[in-house]
Design a protein around this motif. Structure first.
Motif, short mmCIF file in Angstrom:
data_model
loop_
_atom_site.label_atom_id
_atom_site.label_comp_id
_atom_site.label_asym_id
_atom_site.label_seq_id
_atom_site.Cartn_x
_atom_site.Cartn_y
_atom_site.Cartn_z
N ALA A 1 0.83 -1.21 0.00
CA ALA A 1 0.00 0.00 0.00
C ALA A 1 0.87 1.25 0.00
O ALA A 1 0.57 2.24 -0.69
CB ALA A 1 -0.93 0.00 1.22
N MET A 2 1.94 1.24 0.76
CA MET A 2 2.86 2.38 0.77
C MET A 2 3.49 2.59 -0.60
O MET A 2 3.61 3.73 -1.08
CB MET A 2 3.95 2.17 1.81
N LEU A 3 3.90 1.51 -1.25
CA LEU A 3 4.50 1.63 -2.58
C LEU A 3 3.49 2.16 -3.60
O LEU A 3 3.85 2.95 -4.49
CB LEU A 3 5.03 0.26 -3.02
N LEU A 4 2.23 1.76 -3.47
CA LEU A 4 1.20 2.30 -4.35
C LEU A 4 1.05 3.81 -4.16
O LEU A 4 0.88 4.56 -5.13
CB LEU A 4 -0.14 1.62 -4.06
N ALA A 5 1.10 4.25 -2.90
CA ALA A 5 1.01 5.69 -2.63
C ALA A 5 2.19 6.42 -3.26
O ALA A 5 2.04 7.53 -3.79
CB ALA A 5 0.96 5.94 -1.13
N CYS A 6 3.36 5.81 -3.21
CA CYS A 6 4.55 6.42 -3.83
C CYS A 6 4.34 6.56 -5.34
O CYS A 6 4.61 7.61 -5.93
CB CYS A 6 5.79 5.58 -3.55
N ALA A 7 3.83 5.50 -5.96
CA ALA A 7 3.61 5.53 -7.41
C ALA A 7 2.56 6.57 -7.78
O ALA A 7 2.69 7.27 -8.79
CB ALA A 7 3.17 4.14 -7.88
N ALA A 8 1.53 6.71 -6.95
CA ALA A 8 0.45 7.65 -7.24
C ALA A 8 0.92 9.10 -7.17
O ALA A 8 0.32 9.98 -7.80
CB ALA A 8 -0.71 7.43 -6.27
N ASN A 9 1.96 9.35 -6.40
CA ASN A 9 2.43 10.72 -6.19
C ASN A 9 3.79 11.01 -6.81
O ASN A 9 4.36 12.07 -6.58
CB ASN A 9 2.50 11.01 -4.69
N ASP A 10 4.29 10.06 -7.59
CA ASP A 10 5.63 10.20 -8.18
C ASP A 10 6.71 10.37 -7.12
O ASP A 10 7.72 11.05 -7.35
CB ASP A 10 5.68 11.37 -9.18
N TRP A 11 6.48 9.76 -5.96
CA TRP A 11 7.52 9.72 -4.94
C TRP A 11 8.44 8.55 -5.27
O TRP A 11 8.00 7.52 -5.81
CB TRP A 11 6.93 9.51 -3.55
N PRO A 12 9.71 8.63 -4.96
CA PRO A 12 10.62 7.53 -5.27
C PRO A 12 10.26 6.26 -4.50
O PRO A 12 9.94 6.32 -3.30
CB PRO A 12 11.99 8.06 -4.86
N LEU A 13 10.29 5.13 -5.19
CA LEU A 13 10.07 3.85 -4.52
C LEU A 13 11.27 3.51 -3.64
O LEU A 13 11.10 2.99 -2.53
CB LEU A 13 9.85 2.73 -5.55
N GLU A 14 12.42 3.81 -4.13
CA GLU A 14 13.62 3.55 -3.35
C GLU A 14 13.67 4.49 -2.15
O GLU A 14 13.43 5.69 -2.25
CB GLU A 14 14.86 3.77 -4.22
N GLY A 15 13.93 3.90 -1.01
CA GLY A 15 14.03 4.70 0.21
C GLY A 15 12.70 5.08 0.82
O GLY A 15 12.64 5.97 1.67
N TYR A 16 11.62 4.39 0.43
CA TYR A 16 10.29 4.77 0.93
C TYR A 16 10.11 4.53 2.43
O TYR A 16 9.14 5.00 3.02
CB TYR A 16 9.19 4.04 0.15
N LEU A 17 11.04 3.82 3.05
CA LEU A 17 10.96 3.58 4.50
C LEU A 17 11.75 4.59 5.32
O LEU A 17 11.76 4.51 6.54
CB LEU A 17 11.44 2.16 4.82
N GLY A 18 12.39 5.52 4.67
CA GLY A 18 13.15 6.53 5.39
C GLY A 18 12.25 7.55 6.08
O GLY A 18 11.20 7.93 5.54
#
Length: 329
Positions: free
Chosen positions: A143-160
């Motif tokens: 779900a977090m990765l989907l939110a990243c994709a929806a907002n053009d946030w980087p997938l890499e480092g999404y747990l920082g």
């Protein structure tokens, strides 16, 4: 920062009884809020900060759901799950990632084998090995990765901690609990975890689980959708025989277990409890929470008795039960 939760502030929550003799005791703290949000009961220290562990997942799921990701039904339930890795659970996680063609390798949770014994045996028989998608927190991560994709946030480092996804989680947590975390750390799945009080956790969970879809605010609308999904699809939240799933199926509560002796639970009428067992054991948390809700008049004691039997909290002597793990609150 060292934790401040102390054994001197804890009270007995449950006992392990064998052949009429109490051989172990679980101490901790708990709080009960009535449907109006007022403190109805306090046991032990409910003010010192604790790491909520997986009881943080509902807030993390709402953070994803208010970041341009539509999650409904089973998809919402798996986003807040500590699932047992059955084929059905894994299919939901794969389905979430497939929405944006996100590879399984993007999952930041560690590789694991399924918790469910039948699913684990199937993996072994097929010559499989540990995979990230089997890990019990993989739905949250998807779900977090989907939110990243929806907002053009980087997938890499999404747990920082400084990643936009984690800043959104922190915002949601503070909005619902009314607290700023006393500390932040890394959970077992690799995601950030934030220290709040048991009181703040209970208030946040109650606000989340009593939200309405008619609210003018997206945070509360999505929280209401998440709550409905958990109650409608309890299998996705845990799995066959798992305490969360059993409690939700049998009593219609919202339940979420967390590692190190955490449990949050909201009855259909809004009465909410948060429990922390000091020694970190989870074996008594469900029955303690259920007893607290029953004592508050939110669910029936007889119904709790039936669920307790299904949770198999028996103490065995050879091949027969000779005692049980029971709440002492």
């Amino acid at each position: 920062m060292a934790g401040t939760f102390s054994v001197t502030d804890a009270v007995e929550l449950a006992v392990v009884e064998r052949s009429g003799f109490v051989e172990s005791r679980h101490a901790g703290s708990a709080i009960v809020l009535n449907p109006e949000g007022e403190v109805a009961r306090v046991l032990g220290d409910v003010r010192s900060p604790i790491f909520p562990r997986s009881t943080l997942k509902p807030f993390q799921a709402v953070a994803a759901m208010t970041s341009g990701v539509t999650l409904r039904g089973e998809d919402a339930a798996i986003a807040t799950a500590s699932h047992s890795g059955t084929a059905a659970h894994v299919a939901l996680v794969r389905g979430l990632l497939a929405r944006e063609r996100i590879p399984l390798s993007a999952l930041g949770c560690p590789p694991a084998m399924p918790i469910d014994s039948a699913a684990r045996d199937q993996v072994v028989r097929s010559g499989g090995a540990k995979e990230r998608v089997y890990m019990e927190c993989s739905g949250k991560h998807a779900a977090m990765l989907l939110a990243c994709a929806a907002n053009d946030w980087p997938l890499e480092g999404y747990l920082g901690l400084d990643h936009p996804m984690q800043r959104k989680v922190l915002d949601v947590l503070e909005r619902f609990t009314g607290e700023r975390p006393a500390a932040s750390g890394v959970d077992g799945c690799g995601a950030p975890v934030h220290a709040i009080s048991l009181t703040g956790l209970a208030r946040g969970v109650q606000k989340l689980t009593t939200s309405q879809t008619s609210s003018p605010f997206a945070f509360f609308r999505e929280a209401a959708e998440l709550t409905a999904a958990v109650r409608e699809h309890p299998w996705a939240v845990g799995g066959p025989g798992r305490p969360d799933t059993v409690a939700i199926e049998r009593l219609g509560v919202f339940a979420k277990i967390g590692a190190e002796g955490l449990m949050v639970m909201t009855a259909p009428n809004g009465t909410t409890t948060a429990v922390k067992v000091l020694d970190g054991s989870a074996r008594a948390t469900t029955v303690v929470a259920l007893r607290l809700l029953a004592d508050a008049g939110a669910i029936e004691h007889d119904a709790v008795d039936q669920v307790q039997a299904e949770l198999a909290l028996w103490v065995m002597g050879g091949d027969r039960p000779v005692g049980e793990i029971r709440a002492s609150v």
